[in-house]
Each structure stands twice: as C-alpha cells, then as structure tokens.
Scaffold this motif. Structure first.
Motif, short mmCIF file in Angstrom:
data_model
loop_
_atom_site.label_atom_id
_atom_site.label_comp_id
_atom_site.label_asym_id
_atom_site.label_seq_id
_atom_site.Cartn_x
_atom_site.Cartn_y
_atom_site.Cartn_z
N ALA A 24 -9.76 5.36 -12.76
CA ALA A 24 -8.65 4.48 -12.31
C ALA A 24 -8.59 3.24 -13.19
O ALA A 24 -7.50 2.82 -13.63
CB ALA A 24 -8.86 4.10 -10.84
N THR A 163 -2.99 1.83 -10.01
CA THR A 163 -3.77 3.02 -10.35
C THR A 163 -3.77 3.99 -9.18
O THR A 163 -3.21 3.72 -8.12
CB THR A 163 -5.24 2.66 -10.66
OG1 THR A 163 -5.89 2.30 -9.44
CG2 THR A 163 -5.34 1.52 -11.65
N CYS A 165 -6.09 4.44 -7.30
CA CYS A 165 -6.96 3.92 -6.24
C CYS A 165 -6.28 2.78 -5.51
O CYS A 165 -6.11 1.69 -6.07
CB CYS A 165 -8.29 3.46 -6.83
SG CYS A 165 -9.40 2.79 -5.60
#
Ligand SMILES: NC(=O)c1ccc[n+]([C@@H]2O[C@H](COP(=O)([O-])OP(=O)(O)OC[C@H]3O[C@@H](n4cnc5c(N)ncnc54)[C@H](OP(=O)(O)O)[C@@H]3O)[C@@H](O)[C@H]2O)c1
Length: 298
Positions: A24, A163, A165
């Motif tokens: 990420a 990202t 995440c």
C-alpha cells in the motif's frame, strides 16, 4: 505533518500484514525500508487483479542501518518483538511514530519500552491474510485498520491515503480493540483443537464459545469497553458463516510448531479478569492449555 515521498518509512516484519502495508505504501509513492529476518530481493503481494512487487531488498542486519525513520510500521508477531527490538532502536529517534500492527490490547505497554523516545500508536488490523513459505502473500478481502483518534495517527492516515488500505480513526479505540480481541480469543479455540472454522458448527463448541465470549465480555466491560451483550453471538455467527476451512494466524502458528501469541490474545483476558476480581473459569482452563501448546515443555 506531511507524508510526501521524503517521509522516511520503514516496515519491520515484512510477513503477511507487513507485505500488505508495504505494498500500500509503495502504491502511494513511498519506498519503505524493509526490515526482516529472511533475506528477500523484493516482496510480492497477489490480489484479485494480479501481482504487486515491492522492491527490496529486505534488510536483515540492523547494524547496517544508518538512517532515522519518521514512521515505522511494526508487523512482527508479538512473540518476535523482543528479537526485533534492535530494529526499533536503530530506526527510532525522538518524534518517530511507531504504528504497531499486532493483535491484542497492550501494544503500547509491550512495544513502548523498546523505543522509549518514539511515540507508539496501536492499530486494530481487521483483515486476514497469510504468507506462504516462499514469501508470497495472497490478499482477497478489503484492507482496513483502526487507529485511535490522536494527532500522531494522522501521519499514518496520510501515508496510506488513497491506497488499498483504509484507515479509520476511532474516538473509542478501546472498545474497537476489545471487540477484535474477543474475536481473537474465540479463535484460540481453533488452535487448541487444531480445527478450522467449520468446528463452530458443532453445538457443543458453539455453547463453549458463547460461554467463553460472555466471560471475556465481562472483563472487557470492566476495562471500560462499550460493547453490547449481543457481541458474543455476533462473533459466533461470523465464525459459523465463514467458509469451513477458514484458518486463523494462531492456528497456522500451531500447525507450524511456532510459538503462539496466546498471552496477548487469551492470557490478557485472564490477567485482567483477575485484576478486576472477575471469575474466569473458562479462561482458567483454556489459557494454560494454550500456553503449554505454545511453550512446552514436552
Ligand atoms: N495474518 C493475519 O491475518 C493477521 C490479521 C490480524 C492481525 N494479525 C497480527 O499481525 C501481527 C503480524 O502477523 P503476521 O500474520 O503478519 O505474521 P507473519 O506473517 O509471521 O510475519 C511476521 C514477519 O516478521 C518477520 N520477523 C520475525 N522475527 C523478526 C525479527 N527479529 N526482525 C525482523 N523481522 C522479523 C518474519 O520473518 P520470517 O519471514 O523470517 O518469518 C515475518 O516476515 C501479529 O500480531 C498478528 O496477530 C495478523
């Protein structure tokens, strides 16, 4: 604070969780320094869309680090923190932020002494993922972390912005972390039986799980977690609705003969129960069995 590409980021423990976070970060334009135990030229994450390669190499000698980190993600198992402590001491300076990607509710107390000048922030890691022996990490679900809503957490939010995440900041992190702890505590039963989540369809195991989780919930309440009385049943329902071959990291460790994170996932509930004078008859049986399965002797 800013997390432009000059923000110095390190990931200690590039295993299952560490690889997902490294990927990420890499997607966001960071090139995290990878600090591990096994030498690898790069990390590889496989998701439904293909492979993501995070350039390495994985560094394996903390003495070769002559560099300070702004942000460190610690993703070794709790049982490995002590052995990884030298990484923390070479990477951290005053104001370094260490985000601990480990299960449990004691990340600050357990990791803090290894980096006394850094600011340690805990995270709840909500996604399951497993590393293969060749290092490949397969990811199928959504990637989500919860952090306490405090100013240091914003550096993590910014580093992972945009990202795969997502990072939630919670004003009631204590309750979130105990909610996850209860889930982990029940999964400890899988390490004892060496069975996957299909075992929760047995009525005897379902009864035991509910009784154990109600005991854990009483301790969570005494610790100040605001969790409703429906939580034990909801956790059991989730295990019962999972694919019957779903595993958990403590079962994977048991199958591989590795030390188990029994103390941070189950032992802590027994310890806190005793501290509050709450009877924990099920923990009194489960915890010594997990401890012996992990640490022996014999
Ligand atoms: N996996 C999950 O689904 C999941 C979900 C939620 C939370 N968690 C929690 O996340 C934490 C990490 O779990 P994980 O499953 O990612 O573990 P993992 O796959 O075993 O990864 C741990 C990594 O740390 C490395 N390591 C071990 N000792 C080290 C040392 N002394 N210095 C540097 N690196 C070292 C390991 O290296 P080697 O490659 O040499 O073993 C491995 O790469 C645990 O607390 C776990 O409970 C895991």
């Amino acid at each position: 604070m800013n997390t432009d590409r000059n923000t110095a980021v390190a990931v200690i423990g590039p295993g299952a969780i560490g690889t997902v976070i490294a990927a990420a970060l890499y997607e966001a334009g960071h090139t995290p320094v990878l600090c591990g135990r096994t030498l690898r030229e790069h990390l590889t994450l496989q998701d439904n869309d293909g492979l993501i390669t995070v350039p390495g190499p994985v560094r394996t000698d903390p003495r070769q680090i002559d560099w300070d980190a702004d942000l460190v993600f610690l993703a070794v198992k709790d049982t490995q923190t002590e052995a990884a402590a030298e990484w923390l001491s070479v990477l951290c300076r005053p104001r370094t932020i260490v985000c601990v990607l480990q299960n449990g509710v004691e990340q600050v107390e357990r990791v803090g002494p290894h980096c006394p000048h850094a600011q340690v922030i805990p995270a709840v890691v909500w996604f399951p993922v497993q590393a293969q022996s060749d290092g490949l990490v397969r990811l199928r679900g959504d990637v989500r972390l919860t952090l306490p809503d405090m100013s240091a957490s914003h550096l993590v939010v910014e580093a992972l912005q945009g990202t795969r995440c997502s990072v939630d900041l919670s004003g009631d992190f204590l309750s979130q972390s105990w909610r996850k702890l209860l889930q982990n505590a029940a999964a400890g039963l899988m390490a004892l039986t060496q069975r996957r989540s299909g075992m929760f369809s047995r009525s005897d195991i379902a009864r035991l799980t509910l009784a154990y989780l109600r005991e854990c919930l009483a301790v969570a309440h005494a610790e100040g977690a605001e969790l409703g009385d429906e939580v034990p049943q909801a956790i059991l329902d989730k295990f019962q609705a999972s694919p019957s071959d779903m595993s958990t990291s403590i079962l994977t460790d048991r199958e591989a003969g590795r030390p188990l994170e029994w103390d941070i996932r189950n032992g802590v509930i027994l310890r806190q129960g005793r501290a509050h004078g709450i009877p924990t008859p099920i923990s009194d049986v489960i915890v010594p069995l997990l401890a012996a399965a992990s640490d022996g002797p014999g």
